[in-house]
Design a protein around this motif. Sequence first.
Motif, short mmCIF file in Angstrom:
data_model
loop_
_atom_site.label_atom_id
_atom_site.label_comp_id
_atom_site.label_asym_id
_atom_site.label_seq_id
_atom_site.Cartn_x
_atom_site.Cartn_y
_atom_site.Cartn_z
N ASP A 228 0.83 -1.20 0.00
CA ASP A 228 0.00 0.00 0.00
C ASP A 228 0.86 1.25 0.00
O ASP A 228 1.81 1.36 0.78
CB ASP A 228 -0.90 0.02 1.23
CG ASP A 228 -2.00 -1.04 1.16
OD1 ASP A 228 -2.17 -1.65 0.09
OD2 ASP A 228 -2.68 -1.24 2.18
N PRO B 24 1.17 5.51 0.40
CA PRO B 24 0.65 6.40 1.44
C PRO B 24 -0.81 6.79 1.19
O PRO B 24 -1.26 6.89 0.05
CB PRO B 24 1.57 7.62 1.36
CG PRO B 24 2.84 7.09 0.77
CD PRO B 24 2.41 6.03 -0.20
N VAL B 25 -1.54 7.02 2.29
CA VAL B 25 -2.95 7.42 2.22
C VAL B 25 -3.03 8.86 1.74
O VAL B 25 -2.29 9.73 2.20
CB VAL B 25 -3.62 7.29 3.61
CG1 VAL B 25 -5.06 7.76 3.56
CG2 VAL B 25 -3.54 5.85 4.10
N ARG B 26 -3.94 9.09 0.77
CA ARG B 26 -4.16 10.44 0.24
C ARG B 26 -5.10 11.21 1.18
O ARG B 26 -5.77 10.61 2.02
CB ARG B 26 -4.75 10.33 -1.16
CG ARG B 26 -3.79 9.75 -2.19
CD ARG B 26 -4.34 9.81 -3.60
NE ARG B 26 -5.31 8.77 -3.87
CZ ARG B 26 -5.01 7.59 -4.42
NH1 ARG B 26 -3.75 7.29 -4.75
NH2 ARG B 26 -5.94 6.69 -4.65
N TRP C 176 -6.01 5.16 -1.18
CA TRP C 176 -4.60 4.90 -1.44
C TRP C 176 -4.48 3.93 -2.61
O TRP C 176 -5.47 3.35 -3.04
CB TRP C 176 -3.89 4.35 -0.20
CG TRP C 176 -4.40 3.02 0.28
CD1 TRP C 176 -3.98 1.78 -0.14
CD2 TRP C 176 -5.42 2.78 1.24
NE1 TRP C 176 -4.67 0.80 0.53
CE2 TRP C 176 -5.56 1.38 1.38
CE3 TRP C 176 -6.22 3.61 2.02
CZ2 TRP C 176 -6.46 0.80 2.25
CZ3 TRP C 176 -7.13 3.02 2.90
CH2 TRP C 176 -7.25 1.64 3.01
N ASP C 177 -3.27 3.76 -3.12
CA ASP C 177 -3.01 2.80 -4.18
C ASP C 177 -2.44 1.54 -3.56
O ASP C 177 -1.61 1.60 -2.65
CB ASP C 177 -2.02 3.36 -5.21
CG ASP C 177 -2.63 4.46 -6.05
OD1 ASP C 177 -3.84 4.39 -6.35
OD2 ASP C 177 -1.90 5.41 -6.40
N ARG C 178 -2.91 0.39 -4.05
CA ARG C 178 -2.42 -0.91 -3.59
C ARG C 178 -1.92 -1.69 -4.79
O ARG C 178 -2.59 -1.80 -5.81
CB ARG C 178 -3.53 -1.70 -2.90
CG ARG C 178 -3.13 -3.15 -2.61
CD ARG C 178 -4.16 -3.87 -1.78
NE ARG C 178 -4.05 -3.40 -0.41
CZ ARG C 178 -4.94 -3.66 0.55
NH1 ARG C 178 -6.01 -4.37 0.26
NH2 ARG C 178 -4.76 -3.21 1.76
N HIS D 191 -5.37 -0.53 5.60
CA HIS D 191 -4.16 0.01 4.98
C HIS D 191 -2.96 -0.66 5.62
O HIS D 191 -2.84 -0.71 6.84
CB HIS D 191 -4.09 1.54 5.18
CG HIS D 191 -2.89 2.14 4.55
ND1 HIS D 191 -1.74 2.40 5.26
CD2 HIS D 191 -2.65 2.51 3.27
CE1 HIS D 191 -0.83 2.93 4.44
NE2 HIS D 191 -1.37 3.00 3.23
#
Length: 90
Positions: A37, A39-41, A46-48, A87
């Motif tokens: 994962d 970083p959280v936007r 987030w992108d995984r 996440h």
Amino acid sequence: MVPAASAGVLLVAGVALATAAPASAGCETRGTVQYCDMPVRPDGTWDRCRIAFGYGISGVGDSEPTRVRCSAVDPNRLWWVGEPPYHVDP
């Protein structure tokens, strides 16, 4: 000269290194799949990336390739069965 079996191992190792997640990613391995994962936007998504490693020899002199698939994750939507439902932090 490198024997064919050794060349295959080197190729798979090279692909795994080339597809490794960035240092900022958190990763978790489940079976033969690694989930990484990003970083959280600010909007909470987030992108995984899902990295499915090869399953070894599938035939004479042949092996399954490593597959990589990345997509956006929205924690407010349904999760795929078998994936971490959270996440993955670094």
